[in-house]
Scaffold this motif. Structure first.
Motif, PDB file in Angstrom:
ATOM      1  N   LYS A 225       0.835  -1.209   0.000  1.00  0.00           N
ATOM      2  CA  LYS A 225       0.000   0.000   0.000  1.00  0.00           C
ATOM      3  C   LYS A 225       0.867   1.255   0.000  1.00  0.00           C
ATOM      4  N   SER A 226       1.935   1.242   0.771  1.00  0.00           N
ATOM      5  CA  SER A 226       2.819   2.404   0.879  1.00  0.00           C
ATOM      6  C   SER A 226       3.522   2.690  -0.440  1.00  0.00           C
ATOM      7  N   VAL A 227       4.014   1.648  -1.096  1.00  0.00           N
ATOM      8  CA  VAL A 227       4.788   1.828  -2.330  1.00  0.00           C
ATOM      9  C   VAL A 227       3.894   2.143  -3.520  1.00  0.00           C
ATOM     10  N   SER A 228       2.755   1.450  -3.617  1.00  0.00           N
ATOM     11  CA  SER A 228       1.950   1.533  -4.846  1.00  0.00           C
ATOM     12  C   SER A 228       0.628   2.276  -4.710  1.00  0.00           C
ATOM     13  N   GLY A 229       0.144   2.414  -3.472  1.00  0.00           N
ATOM     14  CA  GLY A 229      -1.175   3.005  -3.307  1.00  0.00           C
ATOM     15  C   GLY A 229      -2.303   2.019  -3.550  1.00  0.00           C
ATOM     16  N   MET A 230      -1.972   0.776  -3.841  1.00  0.00           N
ATOM     17  CA  MET A 230      -2.959  -0.269  -4.095  1.00  0.00           C
ATOM     18  C   MET A 230      -2.816  -1.365  -3.045  1.00  0.00           C
ATOM     19  N   THR A 231      -3.883  -2.128  -2.837  1.00  0.00           N
ATOM     20  CA  THR A 231      -3.826  -3.246  -1.910  1.00  0.00           C
ATOM     21  C   THR A 231      -3.283  -4.482  -2.616  1.00  0.00           C
ATOM     22  N   VAL A 232      -2.901  -5.479  -1.833  1.00  0.00           N
ATOM     23  CA  VAL A 232      -2.451  -6.755  -2.390  1.00  0.00           C
ATOM     24  C   VAL A 232      -3.546  -7.336  -3.283  1.00  0.00           C
ATOM     25  N   GLN A 233      -4.776  -7.326  -2.788  1.00  0.00           N
ATOM     26  CA  GLN A 233      -5.871  -7.905  -3.558  1.00  0.00           C
ATOM     27  C   GLN A 233      -6.109  -7.167  -4.865  1.00  0.00           C
ATOM     28  N   GLN A 234      -5.962  -5.838  -4.875  1.00  0.00           N
ATOM     29  CA  GLN A 234      -6.135  -5.086  -6.115  1.00  0.00           C
ATOM     30  C   GLN A 234      -5.107  -5.487  -7.161  1.00  0.00           C
ATOM     31  N   HIS A 235      -3.888  -5.754  -6.720  1.00  0.00           N
ATOM     32  CA  HIS A 235      -2.861  -6.214  -7.655  1.00  0.00           C
ATOM     33  C   HIS A 235      -3.241  -7.571  -8.246  1.00  0.00           C
ATOM     34  N   VAL A 236      -3.682  -8.478  -7.404  1.00  0.00           N
ATOM     35  CA  VAL A 236      -4.054  -9.813  -7.875  1.00  0.00           C
ATOM     36  C   VAL A 236      -5.246  -9.717  -8.820  1.00  0.00           C
ATOM     37  N   PHE A 237      -6.248  -8.938  -8.446  1.00  0.00           N
ATOM     38  CA  PHE A 237      -7.433  -8.794  -9.287  1.00  0.00           C
ATOM     39  C   PHE A 237      -7.085  -8.191 -10.647  1.00  0.00           C
ATOM     40  N   LYS A 238      -6.160  -7.240 -10.654  1.00  0.00           N
ATOM     41  CA  LYS A 238      -5.760  -6.622 -11.913  1.00  0.00           C
ATOM     42  C   LYS A 238      -5.118  -7.658 -12.836  1.00  0.00           C
ATOM     43  N   ALA A 239      -4.298  -8.542 -12.273  1.00  0.00           N
ATOM     44  CA  ALA A 239      -3.667  -9.598 -13.066  1.00  0.00           C
ATOM     45  C   ALA A 239      -4.706 -10.567 -13.616  1.00  0.00           C
ATOM     46  N   ILE A 240      -5.724 -10.889 -12.810  1.00  0.00           N
ATOM     47  CA  ILE A 240      -6.785 -11.799 -13.258  1.00  0.00           C
ATOM     48  C   ILE A 240      -7.574 -11.180 -14.395  1.00  0.00           C
ATOM     49  N   VAL A 241      -7.926  -9.906 -14.263  1.00  0.00           N
ATOM     50  CA  VAL A 241      -8.682  -9.215 -15.324  1.00  0.00           C
ATOM     51  C   VAL A 241      -7.866  -9.175 -16.612  1.00  0.00           C
ATOM     52  N   ARG A 242      -6.581  -8.857 -16.500  1.00  0.00           N
ATOM     53  CA  ARG A 242      -5.722  -8.784 -17.685  1.00  0.00           C
ATOM     54  C   ARG A 242      -5.706 -10.126 -18.422  1.00  0.00           C
ATOM     55  N   ARG A 243      -5.557 -11.231 -17.659  1.00  0.00           N
ATOM     56  CA  ARG A 243      -5.525 -12.555 -18.281  1.00  0.00           C
ATOM     57  C   ARG A 243      -6.895 -12.921 -18.859  1.00  0.00           C
ATOM     58  N   SER A 244      -7.959 -12.587 -18.156  1.00  0.00           N
ATOM     59  CA  SER A 244      -9.305 -12.876 -18.647  1.00  0.00           C
ATOM     60  C   SER A 244      -9.543 -12.211 -19.995  1.00  0.00           C
ATOM     61  N   ILE A 245      -9.173 -10.944 -20.090  1.00  0.00           N
ATOM     62  CA  ILE A 245      -9.394 -10.193 -21.330  1.00  0.00           C
ATOM     63  C   ILE A 245      -8.549 -10.765 -22.464  1.00  0.00           C
ATOM     64  N   PHE A 246      -7.314 -11.145 -22.149  1.00  0.00           N
ATOM     65  CA  PHE A 246      -6.475 -11.765 -23.178  1.00  0.00           C
ATOM     66  C   PHE A 246      -7.128 -13.035 -23.715  1.00  0.00           C
TER      67      PHE A 246
END
Length: 295
Positions: A225-246
Motif C-alpha cells: 500500500k505504501s509503495v503503490s497506493g494499491m492493496t495486495v488484492q487489487q494487484h491480484v485482481f488486476k492480473a486476473i482481469v488482464r488474463r481474462s481479457i487476453f
C-alpha cells in the motif's frame, strides 16, 4: 478544414477501430461516445485539460482533471468519462507501442520500470511539467491516416519513438522528484509483483504471498500500500482481469473454460467478479469486442 464536431467523430472512429494512433487533432470540447462507456485502454493514454474540468473512472477509482493538468492512463486499464464542464477543452493522444517495440531497445525497460514502481491506474500532473507533449500531438495529428507513402509511415513511427523517449524522460524526472520508498521496501514490492505474475490464477489471499516472502500479512499489506497506493488484492485482481481479457480476445475458450483456468468455483462467480471489475459481463465484453473487430 474540419470542424470540431467532425474531429470528435473522427476520434470516435479511431477509438473503435484498430488504429495505432488515436489523436484529437487539436483541442476538442466534447468527448466521443466511446469514452463515456467502459473503454479498455490498450494504448498509452495522454489527455491534457486546457480549460474547465472533466471527471473519469479507471477501474473502480474516480478522478478529476482540471485546467492545467495532464492525465497519463496506464495501459490495460478500463477508463471512462463520467462528467465534463460546459467550458471543457482538452486534447488527447492514445498510441500503441507495439509497432515501435523493435526500435525501442532499452526504452522498454524504462517504461516497464515506471509501470512497476507506479502501478496506479493513472497519474495526474501539472501540464507545465509535461512540456513538449502538445507538440507531439500536433505533429502526429498532422500526418494523414492510412497513407501509402512509406516516408509518412516512417515519420509516424519515428515520432512515436521520439514521444516514447520523451515520456520516459518525463517519467524519470517525476519519479526522481517524488518521495520514493526505501530500497528494502521497493525490493519487497518488486518481488511481490513477480510472485503475483506467477500465482495470481490460483492464489488470491495476502497470506500466501506473505508466506512466500517470509513476512507477516500485515507487514506485506503495509508495504504494498505504501509503495503503490494499491492493496495486495487489487494487484491480484488486476492480473486476473488482464488474463481474462487476453483469453476472451485471443482464444475461443468458453466462459466456463476461462473460469476454470483462473480457479473460480463456477462461471457465475467469475462473471460476477469480471463485471464488478470492468462494468461488463464476460459475454457482453466478448460481444462488444467482436463488434469492434468487425467494424
Amino acid at each position: 478544414m474540419s470542424t470540431m464536431s467532425d474531429r470528435v467523430k473522427e476520434l470516435q472512429a479511431q477509438l473503435t477501430s484498430d488504429c495505432e494512433v488515436c489523436c484529437s487533432q487539436g483541442m476538442l470540447d466534447t468527448f466521443p461516445d466511446a469514452l463515456h462507456v467502459s473503454f479498455w485502454v490498450e494504448h498509452i493514454g495522454i489527455i491534457v485539460c486546457h480549460r474547465g474540468h472533466f471527471s473519469f473512472m479507471t477501474g473502480e477509482e474516480t478522478h478529476k482533471a482540471v485546467s492545467g493538468k495532464t492525465v497519463f492512463i496506464n495501459r490495460e486499464e478500463y477508463f471512462h468519462i463520467t462528467e465534463s464542464s460546459p467550458d471543457c477543452l482538452y486534447s488527447l493522444l492514445f498510441y500503441r507501442v507495439d509497432s515501435i517495440r523493435d526500435l525501442l531497445g532499452n526504452t522498454v525497460t524504462g517504461m516497464k520500470f515506471w509501470e512497476v514502481l507506479n502501478p496506479t491506474s493513472c497519474q495526474i500532473v501539472d501540464t507545465a511539467a509535461t512540456s513538449g507533449l502538445n507538440r507531439y500531438i500536433d505533429m502526429l495529428s498532422s500526418l494523414p491516416e492510412n497513407s501509402s507513402d512509406v516516408f509518412i509511415e516512417k515519420e509516424r513511427l519515428l515520432l512515436m519513438l521520439s514521444l516514447t523517449y520523451h515520456l520516459c524522460s518525463l517519467f524519470s524526472r517525476l519519479l526522481g522528484s517524488s518521495q520514493s520508498a526505501p530500497a528494502r521496501q521497493t525490493d519487497i514490492y518488486i518481488n511481490f509483483i513477480q510472485l503475483v505474475g506467477r500465482y495470481y490464477d490460483k492464489h488470491r489471499g495476502v497470506a500466501f504471498y506473505a508466506d512466500k516472502l517470509c513476512l507477516s500479512p500485515k507487514y506485506l499489506s503495509s508495504i504494498v500500500k505504501s509503495v503503490s497506493g494499491m492493496t495486495v488484492q487489487q494487484h491480484v485482481f488486476k492480473a486476473i482481469v488482464r488474463r481474462s481479457i487476453f483469453l476472451m480476445n485471443n482464444t475461443d475458450k468458453s466462459v466456463k473454460q476461462i473460469s476454470d483456468s483462473l480457479s473460480f468455483p463456477n462461471p457465475s462467480a467469475f462473471g460476477t467478479f469480471f463485471k464488478k471489475q470492468t462494468g461488463l459481463s464476460p459475454r457482453h465484453f466478448r460481444k462488444e469486442n467482436n463488434r469492434k473487430t468487425k467494424q
